[in-house]
Motif scaffolding. Structure first.
Motif, PDB file in Angstrom:
ATOM      1  N   CYS A  20       0.832  -1.199   0.000  1.00  0.00           N
ATOM      2  CA  CYS A  20       0.000   0.000   0.000  1.00  0.00           C
ATOM      3  C   CYS A  20       0.872   1.256   0.000  1.00  0.00           C
ATOM      4  N   HIS A  21       1.892   1.267   0.843  1.00  0.00           N
ATOM      5  CA  HIS A  21       2.779   2.430   0.910  1.00  0.00           C
ATOM      6  C   HIS A  21       3.604   2.576  -0.365  1.00  0.00           C
ATOM      7  N   ASP A  22       3.972   1.469  -1.001  1.00  0.00           N
ATOM      8  CA  ASP A  22       4.670   1.536  -2.289  1.00  0.00           C
ATOM      9  C   ASP A  22       3.790   2.186  -3.348  1.00  0.00           C
ATOM     10  N   LEU A  23       2.515   1.777  -3.399  1.00  0.00           N
ATOM     11  CA  LEU A  23       1.587   2.364  -4.358  1.00  0.00           C
ATOM     12  C   LEU A  23       1.353   3.836  -4.040  1.00  0.00           C
ATOM     13  N   GLN A  24       1.236   4.146  -2.768  1.00  0.00           N
ATOM     14  CA  GLN A  24       1.046   5.535  -2.341  1.00  0.00           C
ATOM     15  C   GLN A  24       2.206   6.410  -2.846  1.00  0.00           C
ATOM     16  N   LYS A  25       3.430   5.939  -2.698  1.00  0.00           N
ATOM     17  CA  LYS A  25       4.604   6.694  -3.170  1.00  0.00           C
ATOM     18  C   LYS A  25       4.568   6.873  -4.688  1.00  0.00           C
TER      19      LYS A  25
END
Length: 97
Positions: A20-25
């Motif tokens: 999720c945080h990878d996609l957010q970045k």
């Protein structure tokens, strides 16, 4: 112009928070003004909504979304353009022996 709202519902039990945080970045790199929220949700989930419209469901496809496609859709939403279908990620680490 209102900021694009993105909600990513992920399965905390499955360890999808990092994804999720990878996609957010990835989204924020392309659309820095977007409001992107990672939200712990249902088991097995990785659901993506842009401005309250669900654009991808891991629960339906059994695969993660292509992050480039998601980010481009956020950019489309910011520009007032139509959202396009999001492909599944290509699996590159699956080996059958």
């Amino acid at each position: 112009m209102e900021k694009v709202q993105v909600i990513i519902e992920y399965c905390g039990l499955c360890g999808h928070e990092d994804k999720c945080h990878d996609l957010q970045k990835k989204i924020l790199k392309l659309v820095p003004e977007a409001q992107v929220q990672c939200k712990k949700g249902r088991q097995g989930s990785f659901e993506v909504s842009i401005n309250d419209e669900q654009v991808y469901s891991k629960l339906s496809t059994m695969a993660f979304p292509d992050y480039e496609d998601v980010a481009k859709n956020v950019q489309n939403a910011e520009n007032g353009d139509k959202l396009t279908p999001i492909r599944q990620q290509k699996i590159t680490d699956c080996v059958i022996q």
